[in-house]
Design a protein around this motif. Sequence first.
Motif, PDB file in Angstrom:
ATOM      1  N   HIS A  26      38.894  35.786  36.474  1.00  0.00           N
ATOM      2  CA  HIS A  26      40.292  35.346  36.428  1.00  0.00           C
ATOM      3  C   HIS A  26      40.404  33.987  35.745  1.00  0.00           C
ATOM      4  O   HIS A  26      41.264  33.759  34.889  1.00  0.00           O
ATOM      5  CB  HIS A  26      40.857  35.243  37.842  1.00  0.00           C
ATOM      6  N   CYS A  27      39.533  33.070  36.134  1.00  0.00           N
ATOM      7  CA  CYS A  27      39.542  31.728  35.562  1.00  0.00           C
ATOM      8  C   CYS A  27      39.258  31.790  34.071  1.00  0.00           C
ATOM      9  O   CYS A  27      39.895  31.113  33.262  1.00  0.00           O
ATOM     10  CB  CYS A  27      38.500  30.862  36.276  1.00  0.00           C
ATOM     11  N   PHE A  45      41.674  30.777  42.073  1.00  0.00           N
ATOM     12  CA  PHE A  45      42.182  32.074  41.628  1.00  0.00           C
ATOM     13  C   PHE A  45      42.012  33.142  42.710  1.00  0.00           C
ATOM     14  O   PHE A  45      41.264  32.977  43.672  1.00  0.00           O
ATOM     15  CB  PHE A  45      41.463  32.513  40.348  1.00  0.00           C
TER      16      PHE A  45
END
Length: 318
Positions: free
Chosen positions: A169-170, A185
């Motif tokens: 996600h990051c 996240f």
Amino acid sequence: MSDRLTVGGQAVIEGVMMRGPGVTATAVRTPEGKIEVEKKEVNSISDRFPILKKPMLRGTVALVESLVIGIRSLSYSAKMAGEEDEQLSDKEMAGTIIFALVLASILFIAIPTGAAKLFHFITEDPVFLNLMEGFLRLIIFLLYIWGISRMKDIRRVFQYHGAEHKTIHCYEAGMPLTVENVQGFSRLHPRCGTNFLLIVMLVSIFVFAFLGWPDLVSRIASRILLLPVVAGISYEIIRLAGRSKNAIIQTAIMPGLWLQYLTTRPPEDEMVEVAIESLKAVLPEEEIVEGTGNYLAQVTEENGSEENSVAAAAPLAE
């Protein structure tokens, strides 16, 4: 996100495996507290046979290759974590895969279709019986996930699963890959393998519903033979879900996200460090293009190695 790389991942024993284009990296925290990383080149069979990259075919290829790579990474992680003296040989790995497939066939195909016969007292309609079989399969799958999620050792693997998702996600958000950023996240990811398996269960209900109701052996054989079709459809759905922001599609994948509350756990910072190292190992070494507003991690020096930034995304996070 269309200009980003394809990156997926998998939790392993005390670590995380990340897969980028043509390469995998498995990072494991050893009993001494050190992070060891094994990086391997991967040559997909679809590179030799481009037709296998076509829709409905690429799903089966991705599933089989992910299974092989996943078991190999699990073997490496078990060795580095001190649970095994050596990695599986090719013969042992083949035996493990065959055993896993047979066990899955018994648990999710033979048992549900055999048990569906119990509904004969309601009706003999083959569509109804096939639908009942599908719902039984789904219930067995959910009970299986719930059961293993309560095992202490599996819960720790699921923490690494959460670390993997958070890191991806990051990565996709274009944020520097630091523990603090990653922890901010969600541990739920729309392209997770859990989503894929749930979609497989749901798609199979509809695909198998109209196959009639022959004898037990014929029913089991038909389900196994149609698995590539089910996998192909499911893979295309999850690819679409990963790219589309359509409200209907996002709503449709919500059950898969909810299921990830069982298959992921909030990771410790040390676990996130392992996931970051694994992801860094599959990133290409290229300079950040300043001003694009869409870069990933700034070049830093950490543990004597250079962390380079790229913009990337994964159509399948696990």
